[in-house]
Design a protein around this motif. Sequence first.
Motif, mmCIF file in Angstrom:
data_model
loop_
_atom_site.group_PDB
_atom_site.id
_atom_site.type_symbol
_atom_site.label_atom_id
_atom_site.label_comp_id
_atom_site.label_asym_id
_atom_site.label_seq_id
_atom_site.Cartn_x
_atom_site.Cartn_y
_atom_site.Cartn_z
ATOM 1 N N LEU A 1 -28.782 70.151 1.330
ATOM 2 C CA LEU A 1 -29.126 68.737 1.300
ATOM 3 C C LEU A 1 -28.828 68.025 2.617
ATOM 4 O O LEU A 1 -28.952 66.808 2.715
ATOM 5 C CB LEU A 1 -28.397 68.031 0.156
ATOM 6 N N GLN B 1 -28.117 59.084 3.012
ATOM 7 C CA GLN B 1 -27.040 60.030 2.747
ATOM 8 C C GLN B 1 -26.378 59.771 1.397
ATOM 9 O O GLN B 1 -26.016 60.712 0.677
ATOM 10 C CB GLN B 1 -26.003 59.945 3.871
ATOM 11 N N LYS C 1 -27.875 58.496 -1.199
ATOM 12 C CA LYS C 1 -28.822 58.959 -2.213
ATOM 13 C C LYS C 1 -28.727 60.466 -2.375
ATOM 14 O O LYS C 1 -28.730 60.996 -3.497
ATOM 15 C CB LYS C 1 -30.231 58.541 -1.815
ATOM 16 N N ARG C 2 -28.646 61.186 -1.251
ATOM 17 C CA ARG C 2 -28.551 62.647 -1.324
ATOM 18 C C ARG C 2 -27.223 63.095 -1.910
ATOM 19 O O ARG C 2 -27.156 64.108 -2.610
ATOM 20 C CB ARG C 2 -28.767 63.257 0.063
ATOM 21 N N ALA D 1 -26.577 65.474 -4.975
ATOM 22 C CA ALA D 1 -25.727 66.655 -4.819
ATOM 23 C C ALA D 1 -24.654 66.724 -5.897
ATOM 24 O O ALA D 1 -24.329 67.812 -6.400
ATOM 25 C CB ALA D 1 -25.072 66.644 -3.433
ATOM 26 N N SER E 1 -36.183 58.080 5.426
ATOM 27 C CA SER E 1 -35.292 58.479 4.333
ATOM 28 C C SER E 1 -36.077 58.697 3.045
ATOM 29 O O SER E 1 -35.734 59.578 2.250
ATOM 30 C CB SER E 1 -34.210 57.417 4.119
ATOM 31 N N GLN F 1 -37.540 62.132 3.230
ATOM 32 C CA GLN F 1 -36.502 63.130 2.980
ATOM 33 C C GLN F 1 -36.188 63.236 1.495
ATOM 34 O O GLN F 1 -36.045 64.330 0.945
ATOM 35 C CB GLN F 1 -35.232 62.773 3.752
ATOM 36 N N CYS F 2 -36.070 62.081 0.838
ATOM 37 C CA CYS F 2 -35.697 62.056 -0.573
ATOM 38 C C CYS F 2 -36.769 62.718 -1.438
ATOM 39 O O CYS F 2 -36.464 63.578 -2.274
ATOM 40 C CB CYS F 2 -35.455 60.617 -1.014
ATOM 41 N N LEU G 1 -36.906 66.422 -0.992
ATOM 42 C CA LEU G 1 -35.850 67.093 -1.751
ATOM 43 C C LEU G 1 -36.242 67.229 -3.221
ATOM 44 O O LEU G 1 -36.047 68.285 -3.837
ATOM 45 C CB LEU G 1 -34.546 66.310 -1.618
#
Length: 695
Positions: A179, A196, A198-199, A203, A226, A229-230, A233
């Motif tokens: 992540l 970060q 959110k990740r 996680a 972002s 990225q989200c 993921l």
Amino acid sequence: MAELLSVHVHIPQKDDIWQLKSQGPGLSRNSSAQQFDNKLKYNLPRKRTLDIEFRDLKYSVKDGHHKKGRKEILKGISGRFKSGELTAIMGPSGAGKSSLMNILAGYRISDIEGDILVKGKTRNLRSFRKYSCYIMQDDHLLPHLSVEEAMMCSANLKLDESMPQADKEKEVHDILETLGLSEHKKTRASNLSGGQRKRLSIALEMVNNPPIMFFDEPTSGLDSSSCFQCISLLKNLAAGGRVIICTIHQPSAKLFMMFDHLYMLTDGEVLYKGGVKQMLPYLKSMGLECPPYNNPADYVMEVAAGDSGEENVHMLMNSVKSGNLDKFLANETVNNSNRSSNTSINTESELGDCIQIDANENTKLLAVSDGNASYIPADDFMTDGQDNSSRSTESDSSLTEEIAGDHECHTFNTSCFTQFKILFIRTFMSIMRDATLTRLRLISHLTVGILIGVLYLGIGNEATKVFNNAGCLFFCMLFLMFSALMPTVLTFPMEMTVCVREHLNYWYSLKAYYLAKTMADMPFQIIFPLIYGSIVYWMTSQPSDFMRFVMFLTLLTQTSLVAQSLGLLIGAATSLQVAVFLGPITGIPLLMFSGFFVNFDTIPIYLQWITYMSYISYAFEGVLQAVYGFDREALECEKAAQSPECRYMKSETILTELDVDDAKFYVDFIVLCVFFIVLRVSCYFVLRWRVKAQR
């Protein structure tokens, strides 16, 4: 010109990946081939198929305008969310997106009609919550824990107790690496960026590798980078065989085309449910064609909001109810299977001129890191079957087994004692690092203690200053009450949001959490009054008797503990804004009927009962007994013994004048203990009610 203006997203093929890896820079922005390889070291294991299906789902709430009327939020909708697909629930405001999400996640269970099935069987809610997770829109994290500490707490609570600690640490390391959080594992949550945080929220729930994941507005508050990225993921997680469902509000064209399945709602009814690529061809077949160069997500939202006419909205709803949508999607599936098996399918004809995309069903997103997202073919995404089975934290059979027993803690992966131990350590660390709850409280107790000591210096044994000394003792009660009440009122409502999320995601029981919270803060709530009381007692020259000193400190500590218990009760029952108002307000009647401002006999009979509800009155009464009771020797008086100023030399006279001559110290002590127990137990049940009320 059309080709230049169209949005073109190219998902690379397998050969492209190896070429990119050999050349250096890949699809990810500002990333090198070495970074790309590093991100592929850990592959999340595939989960088995656990599709979610709901039939004729209805949900209604009380209508505020009519006492007996109800407002329908969901009006008999049906659908199926498959594993391996990234599903988006969209719709205008008030369409029922959040209600549907909360119902499917098990966060709302009342006023619901219809069937919810998991793999064709009726859902068992307790079992379902154990292997699913709900990541809410707001990132509720404990601010004083680092990324690594928060992850280890999650691992120790959600993974089996028999699992070696080294294996848990490896799981945490691998998830953080995947992540893109490994470089920030020593950073506290309060210092993380929005993406970060959110990740990290994702996680924390990925520790036990749940097969079903719900996300409420995962891109809310994030910038475009972002957001990408989200969603990348989430696409990766779905590629591993998980059911990934999220509500999303007006995504960009790039993000919208990353979703596999769309469930469109408007006014509690279904407007469209099916593949994202089939949406615009379907709308075109219904006479609704997306204008050139528009974002498909914006267009379908405009249609759902009625901007193109209410008759079109009703037409689409009726098409879903009559089965025309299912027939169209079935025909599209047949047509797609008859097409030539090219590795790249140009869907320009399907999507009109709104957006142009190259798609390949065998290509999936994988690694996400700060500022970039990388791609990898689905064939390379999966490890071999043996590795997958060994990496999985729970077997297939454990996902659908019924939970035996009624005891709450037995349904969690860890025992009650283990939960208490982990939560105690976590809470203790948070308190130690919280400047408001530790350093500021310590400084305030020291400062105010010295200030009071200087103000009332040496008056404790002077007969002419008895009432000044009584005021000093009362102020001690007053200060300790507010110093214990207000910090708790301010901090506990914020902790409640974390507690509710973690408990509903099956981290721990409320019993373990509440006991750990109570025990972790108690040492501080005892030490600070002892420091304050010791300073005041000796500086004001109270009786040099160790037993009286112990009695004095005991009541000060009890006052602090009871006040904190009241703060916990207020914080558990209300929101932060209400708690900040109620905290001081509840203290006013307690002080008014404490016996310091008005004697008991002076209070009207119909209000005297309030005195018995004031724990401050018992504390003040007990302190006066500790200082002036138990046959204390005569006080000092500089005047002549016959002087009116010296009439309070005898302690009996003082107690009579203060209307506490009939009081018993042990009674005050016991009553304060009862207050403490009742408030703490009440807070626990309010906490349970609060969790139940949200569902």
